[in-house]
Design a protein around this motif. Structure first.
Motif, short mmCIF file in Angstrom:
data_model
loop_
_atom_site.label_atom_id
_atom_site.label_comp_id
_atom_site.label_asym_id
_atom_site.label_seq_id
_atom_site.Cartn_x
_atom_site.Cartn_y
_atom_site.Cartn_z
N ARG A 120 0.78 -1.53 0.03
CA ARG A 120 -0.10 -0.03 0.16
C ARG A 120 0.61 1.06 -0.12
NH1 ARG A 120 -2.59 -3.19 3.93
NH2 ARG A 120 -1.52 -1.45 6.03
N LYS A 121 2.40 0.88 0.08
CA LYS A 121 2.84 2.44 0.54
C LYS A 121 4.40 1.97 -0.22
CE LYS A 121 0.72 3.57 5.09
NZ LYS A 121 1.46 3.55 6.80
N PRO A 122 3.99 2.24 -1.09
CA PRO A 122 5.82 1.56 -2.36
C PRO A 122 7.24 3.08 -1.66
CG PRO A 122 4.51 1.12 -3.31
CD PRO A 122 3.16 1.76 -2.86
N TYR A 123 7.96 2.81 -1.74
CA TYR A 123 9.46 3.11 -1.31
C TYR A 123 10.58 3.51 -2.06
CZ TYR A 123 12.50 5.36 1.41
OH TYR A 123 14.03 6.18 1.65
N ARG A 124 10.42 4.90 -3.32
CA ARG A 124 11.78 4.27 -3.70
C ARG A 124 12.96 5.71 -3.34
NH1 ARG A 124 12.45 4.29 -9.30
NH2 ARG A 124 10.65 4.52 -9.41
N PRO A 125 13.81 5.23 -2.54
CA PRO A 125 14.68 5.75 -2.14
C PRO A 125 15.28 6.80 -3.19
CG PRO A 125 15.72 3.38 -1.78
CD PRO A 125 14.52 3.72 -2.91
N ALA A 126 15.35 7.75 -2.24
CA ALA A 126 15.77 9.51 -3.09
C ALA A 126 17.26 9.06 -3.36
CB ALA A 126 15.24 10.38 -2.34
N SER A 127 17.91 8.61 -2.46
CA SER A 127 19.62 8.70 -2.63
C SER A 127 19.87 6.81 -2.59
CB SER A 127 20.11 9.23 -1.13
OG SER A 127 21.79 8.87 -1.65
N ILE A 128 20.84 6.25 -3.69
CA ILE A 128 21.13 5.17 -3.64
C ILE A 128 22.87 4.45 -2.24
CG2 ILE A 128 21.19 4.49 -6.27
CD1 ILE A 128 24.15 5.90 -4.72
N ILE A 129 23.09 6.13 -1.62
CA ILE A 129 23.95 5.35 -0.72
C ILE A 129 22.98 6.28 0.75
CG2 ILE A 129 24.76 8.09 -0.73
CD1 ILE A 129 27.48 6.76 0.14
N ASN A 130 22.84 4.89 1.55
CA ASN A 130 22.04 5.66 3.10
C ASN A 130 22.67 5.17 4.33
OD1 ASN A 130 19.26 6.17 1.64
ND2 ASN A 130 20.09 4.50 0.12
N VAL A 131 22.55 5.45 5.64
CA VAL A 131 22.85 4.97 6.64
C VAL A 131 22.82 3.52 6.97
CG1 VAL A 131 23.47 5.74 8.78
CG2 VAL A 131 23.70 7.22 7.23
N SER A 132 23.65 2.76 7.20
CA SER A 132 23.46 1.45 7.37
C SER A 132 22.78 0.86 8.88
CB SER A 132 24.49 0.56 7.38
OG SER A 132 24.04 -0.60 6.65
N ALA A 133 22.32 -0.63 9.28
CA ALA A 133 22.29 -0.74 10.99
C ALA A 133 22.89 -0.35 11.87
CB ALA A 133 21.08 -2.02 10.75
N MET A 134 22.68 1.25 13.03
CA MET A 134 23.92 0.94 13.13
C MET A 134 22.57 1.04 14.57
SD MET A 134 26.93 2.91 12.40
CE MET A 134 26.55 4.18 11.12
N SER A 135 22.74 0.90 16.01
CA SER A 135 21.47 0.78 16.91
C SER A 135 21.86 2.29 17.79
CB SER A 135 21.78 -0.13 17.68
OG SER A 135 20.79 -1.28 17.70
N PHE A 136 21.43 2.89 18.51
CA PHE A 136 21.16 4.03 19.45
C PHE A 136 21.69 2.92 20.62
CE2 PHE A 136 19.41 5.57 23.45
CZ PHE A 136 20.60 6.96 23.66
N GLY A 137 22.29 3.30 21.11
CA GLY A 137 23.27 1.63 22.17
C GLY A 137 24.80 1.92 21.95
N SER A 138 24.42 1.28 20.69
CA SER A 138 25.67 1.50 20.17
C SER A 138 26.56 2.17 19.76
CB SER A 138 25.71 -0.22 18.72
OG SER A 138 24.97 -1.19 18.98
#
Length: 520
Positions: free
Chosen positions: A141-159
């Motif tokens: 219902r809510k498709p998404y096209r990233p507006a950037s081909i480079i993005n921030v990877s998974a890094m947690s608050f706490g790490s």
């Protein structure tokens, strides 16, 4: 008493030094912890001192520009200069050994791609969205096209620290990218208006029921309350420690972290190796579909690649049912920001190029590549490496350590000690005070913009409008001493599926474009 003080006052300073050294020597002789110190009192301490500062000596004085790992001085310098919008050029030719194993060559066209006056890149030289739409095939219902081909990877608050997360999040908003939360839950520091991919693992932090299982009700509420969440990612494994769980010690769980992760203050929490919500591939597919149906968002998976048997089972189920993940994030076995035992970081799971190549070929042979957005993660935050990744079939890349360097990481490699000197990978308030959020967010954004600009220029040099048009035959890589370079198709034994692409303007006009760029 006065006589004693008077006597002590007559002792010369050099004699005090001798007394202290004698005390230390006696202590060294009778201690049993360190053999060197016991055998060589006093002077033995210099060995441990030099060992302690050894990494700094090698980094700043001994190692050459191309020698260090995981990122050498030239790579770090390029990120630093790019993030500060400084000159990142090099003069007098390259100092890299271009005949070395795995060196990348991009085959340029005789005539480069020509930019017309009304082209989106004539207006914005950094405009580079993903060529595919997450969730389009499965009609979410809510498709998404990233507006950037480079993005921030998974890094947690706490790490990472609160100020580091906030700097990254505000930076991706400026750069029109997305920010993956990591498995530590959605924190207030992720919530500054930029696009977010909500990521969770076996601990289900942020969407966790009281008994430690996954809560669909909490997931639905999280998505409803935070409309900037554009996609959901289920972590199966990560490059640093695939197949290994984690422990969050109770002493690290403050009230803030407890509220964000949905756990109890001061109580140790385990992240087991396996998910409780599913235990088989069919159950995982049903789990993905349930989340997508309840939230309307694209749902994907993240994993490091090793054995392919279960991946083939997933591909067969996708063929049979028409269901499955909307995107797959392939994490390289090179490791990342997650602290891990050397036995895991060094040996378990394949490096990105091998793992991604194996997985993409499997899905291509099944005719499934067009319905999936492939995301690469594993030291790809440099334009030439990204060009190779796109030629192999990646549609986006995620960066973690490169993003950290853009906001000040110096590769001290003490992420696991809570003593990060830059305040990025620590919860120490004193160390965090050195981070200027406004400045660092601008630097992350500038790094992304510089990266996209240079990748666009490489694509144009090869005769293409968008990096998605790279083919395996456009990139050569050194493989051995007998036939120094082979194109990627001969090296990895497959050809990338052609990505449907009309024009940059078509991407710019897409109603699903993220990054606050959609004007529809």
């Amino acid at each position: 008493m006065d006589a004693i003080l008077e006597f002590l006052g007559r002792i010369p300073w050099w004699l005090w030094i001798i007394v202290v050294l004698v005390v230390i020597a006696i202590r060294d002789i009778f201690q049993r912890k360190h053999t060197i110190v016991r055998n060589f009192p006093i002077v033995g301490h210099f060995r441990y001192f030099l060992e302690g500062i050894g990494p700094e000596l090698r980094q700043y004085l001994v190692a050459n520009n191309r020698e260090e790992l995981p990122f050498n001085r030239i790579e770090r310098g390029w990120v630093y200069a790019s993030s500060k919008n400084e000159n990142n050029y090099e003069g007098f030719g390259t100092d890299r050994d271009i005949y070395a194993h795995q060196h990348i060559f991009v085959n340029n066209a005789m005539l480069p791609f020509k930019i017309e006056k009304d082209h989106p890149n004539a207006i914005d030289k950094t405009f580079l969205p993903c060529a595919k739409v997450m969730g389009a095939y499965n009609k979410r219902r809510k498709p998404y096209r990233p507006a950037s081909i480079i993005n921030v990877s998974a890094m947690s608050f706490g790490s990472l620290s609160a100020k580091a997360i906030e700097s990254l999040n505000k930076g991706i908003k400026i750069a029109h990218a997305y920010h993956n939360t990591g498995e530590g839950g959605l924190s207030p520091y992720h919530s500054n208006g930029g696009d977010v991919v909500f990521h969770f693992g076996t601990g289900y932090f942020g969407v966790r029921s009281d008994d430690g299982n996954f809560s669909m009700d909490k997931m639905k509420k999280l998505v409803k309350d935070n409309p900037f969440i554009r996609a959901i990612e289920v972590k199966l494994s990560q490059g640093a420690k695939p197949g290994k769980g984690g422990v969050l010690p109770g002493e690290k769980i403050t009230q803030e972290i407890a509220d964000i992760r949905g756990v109890e203050v001061g109580k140790t929490v385990l992240s087991p190796p396996n998910h409780k919500a599913f235990s088989t591939i069919p159950e995982m597919v049903n789990f993905i579909e349930a989340i997508a149906e309840e939230t309307g968002l694209p749902v994907g998976i993240k994993a490091a690649i090793g054995k392919l048997g279960q991946w083939e089972e997933l591909a067969d189920i996708m063929l049979e049912t028409g269901k499955g993940p909307d995107f797959i994030t392939v994490d390289g076995g090179e490791g990342g920001t997650g602290a891990a035992p050397p036995s895991f970081a060094d040996h378990v799971s394949l490096p990105w190029v091998y793992g991604f190549g194996d997985l993409y070929k499997l899905f291509k042979d099944k005719g499934l590549t067009e319905r999936i957005v492939f995301i690469g993660s594993g030291k790809l935050g440099f334009p030439a490496k990204a060009a190779m990744a796109f030629a192999m079939g990646a549609d986006c890349i995620n960066v973690a350590r490169e993003a950290m360097m853009s906001i000040g990481c110096i590769q001290a490699q003490v992420c696991d000690t809570n003593r990060c000197p830059t305040g990025i990978a620590t919860q120490s308030k004193w160390l965090q005070r050195g981070i200027d959020i406004t400045l660092k967010s601008e630097r992350l954004a500038q790094y992304f913009k510089t990266f996209r600009k240079e990748l666009i220029e490489i694509a144009h040099a090869a005769g293409y409008e968008h990096p998605c048009q790279f083919t395996m035959d456009d990139i050569d890589v050194n493989v051995d001493d007998h036939n120094l370079s082979e194109d990627l198709s001969r090296t990895y034994h497959y050809h990338k599926t052609k990505v449907p692409f009309i024009s940059m303007q078509h991407l710019k006009d897409c109603e699903y474009l993220g990054g606050q760029l959609n004007s529809n």
